[in-house]
Design a protein around this motif. Structure first.
Motif, short mmCIF file in Angstrom:
data_model
loop_
_atom_site.label_atom_id
_atom_site.label_comp_id
_atom_site.label_asym_id
_atom_site.label_seq_id
_atom_site.Cartn_x
_atom_site.Cartn_y
_atom_site.Cartn_z
N LYS A 20 -5.84 2.20 -14.03
CA LYS A 20 -5.82 1.95 -12.58
C LYS A 20 -5.28 0.55 -12.30
N LEU A 21 -5.72 -0.41 -13.11
CA LEU A 21 -5.26 -1.79 -12.90
C LEU A 21 -3.75 -1.89 -13.11
N ILE A 22 -3.24 -1.17 -14.11
CA ILE A 22 -1.80 -1.18 -14.38
C ILE A 22 -1.05 -0.72 -13.13
N ILE A 23 -1.51 0.40 -12.55
CA ILE A 23 -0.84 0.94 -11.36
C ILE A 23 -0.94 -0.05 -10.21
N GLU A 24 -2.11 -0.65 -10.04
CA GLU A 24 -2.27 -1.62 -8.95
C GLU A 24 -1.36 -2.83 -9.14
N MET A 25 -1.25 -3.29 -10.39
CA MET A 25 -0.40 -4.47 -10.66
C MET A 25 1.07 -4.19 -10.34
N VAL A 26 1.59 -3.10 -10.85
CA VAL A 26 3.03 -2.87 -10.65
C VAL A 26 3.32 -2.46 -9.21
N TYR A 27 2.34 -1.80 -8.57
CA TYR A 27 2.57 -1.42 -7.17
C TYR A 27 2.53 -2.67 -6.29
N SER A 28 1.60 -3.55 -6.58
CA SER A 28 1.49 -4.79 -5.81
C SER A 28 2.72 -5.68 -6.04
N ALA A 29 3.20 -5.73 -7.28
CA ALA A 29 4.37 -6.58 -7.60
C ALA A 29 5.67 -5.92 -7.17
N LYS A 30 5.61 -4.63 -6.90
CA LYS A 30 6.82 -3.83 -6.57
C LYS A 30 7.84 -3.87 -7.71
N SER A 31 7.35 -4.12 -8.94
CA SER A 31 8.22 -4.07 -10.12
C SER A 31 7.32 -4.10 -11.35
N GLY A 32 7.93 -3.92 -12.52
CA GLY A 32 7.14 -3.93 -13.75
C GLY A 32 7.32 -2.62 -14.50
N HIS A 33 6.60 -2.49 -15.61
CA HIS A 33 6.84 -1.39 -16.55
C HIS A 33 5.60 -0.54 -16.74
#
Lengths: 313, 276
Positions: free
Chosen positions: B18-31
Motif C-alpha cells: 500500500k505504501l508503495i502505491i501511495e508513494m508513486v501515486y503521490s510522486a506521480k512517478s516511480g517504479h
C-alpha cells in the motif's frame, strides 16, 4: 638530473603505508606487475585482490570495501579505468567513499603501445565528477608525498595520474605536497608557464632558452588539478600578464582549460595552451612523440615567444 | 499459508504494498512494478532473516543488504520505514526536492547501505562488502538484490566470477525474476536462456523459489547459509506488479504510477483483497 619511476615509487610507498595501516587494501585488474601493486600483493596477499580483467566490478567492489571501512587503492592503466566512468561516478563518488585510483601509463609517454593505450582525456573525465579530486604528480618525491597525504589526511575519492616513463626528480627530498597549492620552480616576470607531469621539466628547459630571447619566464607546477590553485593563477596573471599552459593531455579539459576558466572569470589575460590538439596518440618512442605532436621544449619556447610578442588586443 | 510467523510477514508485505502505491501515486512517478515483485522477499528479509537494529544502524556486525536494482526504491524505503528506521510520514516526500528520499536508492536514507540506481553496480558493491567481511572474520551476511533484466549488464558476470574466486560464502544474491524490463519482456529484449545453468557454471550455489511464497523463500535462505564455501544465488520467480490486477505482467508499470484516482483506488483495493 636523475630520473626516477613514479610507479616504482607508488609500489614501494604503498607497501610502507600498508605496514602502518592494516586497513589498506589494494585492487588491480591483471596489470599489477606494471602498476607495481604486485609489491603490495607479495607483502600482504590477504589484502590484495587481483580482480582479473574486470575493471567495472573491480571499481564497484572497491566501493563496497570502502563502505565497510577499508582504505582502498585501485590500480590499472589510466586508459582502462576510463571504461568504468559510471562505476566511479555512482559506486564511488556518489557514495563519497575512501577509494583512491592510482593509475599508471597515462599520456603519450606509453610510447610504442600506441594510440589505444595513450589516454589524453582522463584528467578532464575525472575532474568533471563531483567529490573527485585529481592530482598529477611531477616526480617520484611528489608521488610519495601525495600517497602519504592521501592515507593520513583524506577519506574521499582521488584520481592520481602516473606514467610509464621515469621522470626527472625536481623536488627536494623534504618536499611536502599540499592539496590545492602549486609549486613555483622558477620565478620570472614576463610570462608564466603552468605545467604538470612530464611538461614541468620541459618548461624549465624552455625557460632557460627563453632567457636568451630576453624573456624571463616563471614556471609553476600545477600538480593539484582539482582543486586548482586559483590564487597562484591570478597572482601570475596580474604579475606576468601572459600565460602558457603545458600538459601531457588534451588541451581540452586539463590544466589549459582550468587556467583559462580561472583567468576568464577574475582577471582575463592571454592564455596559450600546449598539449594534444584533439587527436589520438601514435606508436613511437615516448620522447619522439613529444616532437611529433609539437609538445617538445622547442615548441614551448615557440609558443611562449608568440604569446610574449603578440599584441595585446 | 498456515504458519503464524509467515502470516505476520505477509501482512507486513501487504502494508508495504500500500505504501508503495501511495508513494508513486503521490510522486506521480516511480517504479511500482519491480517494487511489488520484490516486496514479499524484502519483508521476509527485514522482518525475519536480517540481523539489523534501527536504533544502532552502524553496528559493524550487522547484516548488509544492497538493492542493486535501485529503481525498487519504493519497496526498500517502505520496508525501512515499517522496520522503524524513519517515520512513515517521510515516505510521501519521495522524489521531491528537500526530501531525503531520492528517486533511486540513496545512502542518505537511514538503513540504506549504498546508493544504487545504475544497474549492474550493486552486486559489485556487495562483493566488496563480503570480501571485507571475510577479511575481518566477521559473521555478517551480505544480501544483494538484482533484477533479471540486470543480468544483461556485463558487470554482473564480472562480479559473479569474483564471488566464485573469493569463495564468498557470506554473500547471498537474490534475483527478482519477474520477466519484465522497461521496454518489454526480457525474453524479447535479451533472452538469457538457462540462468540456473549459467550461474551454476560460474561456480555458485543456485536455488530457485517462488518469490511470493514467504515460507519457501525463508527455507531457501536457511539452505543458502549452509552452502559451504560457495556464494549463493537464489532465483526468485516473481510477478511484476504482483498484487495489483492491472499492473501484473504489464511492462507499462515498470516505471509508471497509477494513472488516475480510479487506478489508485483499484490498486489499494486489490492489495486489500490479497489472500495469503
Amino acid at each position: 638530473m636523475t630520473s626516477e619511476s613514479l610507479r616504482d615509487k607508488y609500489g614501494e610507498t604503498i607497501v610502507k603505508l600498508g605496514e602502518k595501516h592494516n586497513d589498506i587494501v589494494v585492487l588491480d585488474a591483471d596489470l599489477s606487475s606494471s602498476t607495481k601493486t604486485s609489491m603490495f600483493g607479495k607483502r600482504f596477499p590477504e589484502r590484495f585482490f587481483n580482480m582479473g580483467i574486470s575493471e567495472q566490478s573491480m571499481v564497484s567492489s572497491a566501493a563496497g570495501l570502502a563502505l565497510s571501512g577499508k582504505k582502498v587503492f585501485v590500480s590499472t592503466f589510466a586508459v582502462f579505468l576510463m571504461r568504468t566512468y559510471e562505476q566511479i561516478r555512482q559506486s564511488v563518488c556518489y557514495n563519497n567513499v575512501n577509494v583512491k585510483f592510482v593509475v599508471t601509463h597515462a599520456g603519450i609517454t606509453v610510447g610504442e603501445d600506441g594510440a589505444t593505450h595513450q589516454i589524453v582525456e582522463d584528467v578532464g573525465i575525472m575532474s568533471g565528477i563531483p567529490n573527485m579530486k585529481v592530482i598529477v604528480p611531477v616526480d617520484s618525491i611528489e608521488t610519495a608525498s601525495v600517497l602519504n597525504y592521501l592515507v593520513e589526511e583524506t577519506t574521499t575519492p582521488y584520481y592520481i595520474r602516473l606514467t610509464r616513463e621515469k621522470f626527472p626528480v625536481l623536488n627536494e627530498p623534504d618536499y611536502e605536497f599540499k592539496e590545492g597549492k602549486s609549486v613555483t620552480f622558477r620565478d620570472g616576470k614576463d610570462l608564466t608557464i603552468f605545467a604538470n607531469g612530464s611538461m614541468v621539466s620541459f618548461s624549465l628547459q624552455a625557460a632557460e632558452e627563453l632567457r636568451t630571447h630576453g624573456v624571463d619566464a616563471r614556471v609553476i607546477n600545477l600538480s593539484s588539478v582539482k582543486p586548482i590553485d586559483r590564487e597562484a593563477i591570478l597572482k601570475s596573471a596580474r604579475e606576468t600578464g601572459k600565460i602558457v599552459t603545458a600538459e601531457e593531455h588534451s588541451i581540452y579539459n586539463g590544466i589549459g582549460s582550468r587556467v583559462s576558466e580561472v583567468v576568464s572569470e577574475d582577471y582575463p589575460v592571454m592564455v596559450k595552451r600546449l598539449g594534444m590538439r584533439d587527436t589520438f596518440g601514435k606508436s613511437g618512442k615516448s620522447w619522439e612523440l613529444f616532437d611529433y605532436f609539437h609538445m617538445g621544449v622547442q615548441d614551448i619556447v615557440k609558443l611562449s615567444l608568440e604569446c610574449f610578442r603578440e599584441d595585446k588586443r | 499459508m498456515n504458519n503464524e510467523a509467515d502470516l505476520k510477514i505477509f501482512e507486513k508485505a501487504r502494508e508495504a504494498r500500500k505504501l508503495i502505491i501511495e508513494m508513486v501515486y503521490s510522486a506521480k512517478s516511480g517504479h511500482p512494478g519491480g517494487s511489488l515483485s520484490i516486496i514479499d522477499i524484502l519483508a521476509d528479509l527485514y522482518f525475519r532473516e536480517i540481523n539489523i537494529d534501527p536504533t544502532n544502524p552502524n553496528d559493524p556486525s550487522r547484516d548488509r543488504l544492497v538493492m542493486s536494482k535501485g529503481h525498487a526504491s519504493p519497496a526498500l524505503y517502505s520496508i525501512l520505514a515499517l522496520k522503524g528506521f524513519f517515520p512513515k510520514e517521510l515516505l510521501l516526500g519521495f522524489r521531491r526536492l528537500n526530501s531525503k528520499l531520492e528517486g533511486h536508492v540513496h545512502r542518505g536514507v537511514p538503513g540504506v547501505e549504498s546508493s544504487t540506481g545504475s544497474l549492474g553496480q550493486g552486486l559489485g558493491i556487495a562483493v566488496g562488502m563480503a570480501l571485507a567481511g571475510l577479511m575481518d572474520k566477521a559473521n555478517y551476511t551480505v544480501y544483494a538484490i538484482i533484477g533479471d533484466g540486470e543480468l544483461e549488464e556485463g558487470s554482473i558476470w564480472e562480479s559473479l566470477m569474483a564471488g566464485n574466486k573469493y569463495s564468498l560464502k557470506n554473500l547471498i544474491v537474490i534475483m527478482d525474476k519477474n520477466n519484465v524490463q522497461l521496454d518489454g519482456f526480457t525474453k524479447d529484449i535479451m533472452p538469457m536462456g538457462d540462468i540456473r545453468a549459467k550461474v551454476s557454471a560460474f561456480g555458485w550455489n543456485v536455488l530457485e523459489v517462488d518469490g511470493h511464497s514467504i515460507h519457501e523463500f525463508s527455507e531457501a535462505i536457511k539452505t543458502a547459509k549452509k552452502s559451504g564455501k560457495s556464494p549463493s544465488f537464489i532465483i526468485a520467480n516473481t510477478i511484476k506488479g504482483k498484487g495489483v490486477s492491472y499492473m501484473e505482467n504489464n511492462p507499462k508499470y515498470h516505471g509508471s504510477p497509477p494513472a488516475d484516482e480510479k487506478e489508485y483506488e483499484l490498486a489499494l483495493r486489490d492489495i486489500e483483497r490479497m489472500v495469503p
